[in-house]
Design a protein around this motif. Sequence first.
Motif, PDB file in Angstrom:
ATOM      1  N   SER A  87      19.166  -1.876   4.910  1.00  0.00           N
ATOM      2  CA  SER A  87      19.836  -3.106   5.317  1.00  0.00           C
ATOM      3  C   SER A  87      18.948  -4.272   4.909  1.00  0.00           C
ATOM      4  O   SER A  87      17.798  -4.362   5.353  1.00  0.00           O
ATOM      5  CB  SER A  87      20.064  -3.115   6.832  1.00  0.00           C
ATOM      6  OG  SER A  87      20.966  -2.101   7.213  1.00  0.00           O
ATOM      7  N   SER A  93      18.809   1.930   8.019  1.00  0.00           N
ATOM      8  CA  SER A  93      19.721   2.042   9.152  1.00  0.00           C
ATOM      9  C   SER A  93      20.519   3.334   9.143  1.00  0.00           C
ATOM     10  O   SER A  93      21.235   3.629  10.112  1.00  0.00           O
ATOM     11  CB  SER A  93      20.680   0.843   9.178  1.00  0.00           C
ATOM     12  OG  SER A  93      21.273   0.651   7.911  1.00  0.00           O
ATOM     13  N   SER A 129      12.463  -1.200  12.338  1.00  0.00           N
ATOM     14  CA  SER A 129      12.992  -1.052  10.980  1.00  0.00           C
ATOM     15  C   SER A 129      12.690   0.322  10.386  1.00  0.00           C
ATOM     16  O   SER A 129      13.357   0.765   9.452  1.00  0.00           O
ATOM     17  CB  SER A 129      12.401  -2.137  10.074  1.00  0.00           C
ATOM     18  OG  SER A 129      10.983  -2.023   9.993  1.00  0.00           O
ATOM     19  N   THR A 168      16.869  -7.733  17.205  1.00  0.00           N
ATOM     20  CA  THR A 168      17.315  -6.386  16.856  1.00  0.00           C
ATOM     21  C   THR A 168      17.244  -5.460  18.065  1.00  0.00           C
ATOM     22  O   THR A 168      16.167  -5.172  18.584  1.00  0.00           O
ATOM     23  CB  THR A 168      16.457  -5.813  15.719  1.00  0.00           C
ATOM     24  OG1 THR A 168      16.488  -6.714  14.602  1.00  0.00           O
ATOM     25  CG2 THR A 168      16.984  -4.452  15.280  1.00  0.00           C
ATOM     26  N   VAL A 170      18.814  -1.766  19.024  1.00  0.00           N
ATOM     27  CA  VAL A 170      19.568  -0.622  18.511  1.00  0.00           C
ATOM     28  C   VAL A 170      19.227   0.648  19.286  1.00  0.00           C
ATOM     29  O   VAL A 170      18.201   0.729  19.958  1.00  0.00           O
ATOM     30  CB  VAL A 170      19.273  -0.383  17.012  1.00  0.00           C
ATOM     31  CG1 VAL A 170      19.768  -1.539  16.164  1.00  0.00           C
ATOM     32  CG2 VAL A 170      17.779  -0.157  16.780  1.00  0.00           C
TER      33      VAL A 170
END
Length: 353
Positions: A87, A93, A129, A168, A170
Amino acid sequence: MKKVTFLKAALAFTTVFLMATTQTSDACTRVVYKGPKNTIITARSMDFTIPIPSNLWLFPSGIARDGSTGANTVKWTSKYGSMATSSWDIAVSDGMNEKGLVANMLWLVSSKYPEFQKDGKGKKGLAVSLWAQYALDNFATVAEAVAQLRKEEFVVVTDFIPGTDKFTTVHLSLSDATGDNAILEYINGKLVIHHSPEYTVMTNDPIFEEQLAINAYWKGIPGNIFLPGTNRAADRFVRASYYINAIPQTDDTRVAVAGAFSVIRQCSVPYGISTEGFPNLSTTRWRTVADQKNLVYYYEDALSPNAIWVDLKKLDFSKNGKIKKLALDKNQIYAGETSNQFVESKPFQFQGI
């Protein structure tokens, strides 16, 4: 027992409604198809409020990496090679490694990560990341990953997406070639792992435990009579859970892959859609389908006229292999099996802190 389940479901419905109307996030769906003769296929959609340029990357084994959190960072050398979707070329991702382990990162507003000390006094850090890539590099199965990650030898560290006001947040899903599954979330600074072959569906908020409660409620209503039809995460979870079991269960790869694609497309958000009062309902930007039995990775961009696929058996994942990229970030068009169109490239820099 039924009363408790209903109350949990009601609470979860209230939670997801409040989050949908008061917070800005992004939406995705992930589902695992299980057919006969070890036919395992994981499909996911990437839904995001803004364009999210992506490329496909071939990462061989033997790559020395660190967690991109400064001096106090975890370090490792990749044990397995992988095919990964980036990404913005700052994070991975989605992807599948050479052993059939699949990692998918989906948005979860409720995420709250542990505190991280850069001075080295606390646990080592791993930038969010790299969370998915860490799993792809190090583990062949979900059970192996869960056993190691439960030790919590590092903490996941997050930050804002560059150039945006998006922090971010997630959660991570893992599935393997045996059909095993795990969902990893950071809730109130604590790592929560849900591990079971039955956990074949994941969307976004609320947290996974509440998603299960919502789904349990809807199981009492026949899906061929009525299914919730909005683009909200809770509704997509219910539809994915129903359809992944309603479609033909077959070891015919062509039919099985088509079935997985049809379910993830059915749970996607139409391109360019926006719903007033629901800022977290986001356009589907791309979809992937990972055939873990045959080691074939499919990618479908919403702006492309066709899907492409990569046969991982045709790639060199050895320590002598090269890092290669299939560029997709400028709407490049390919057709069919594309393993021979990857180009040797310098690796991108994972976003750190």
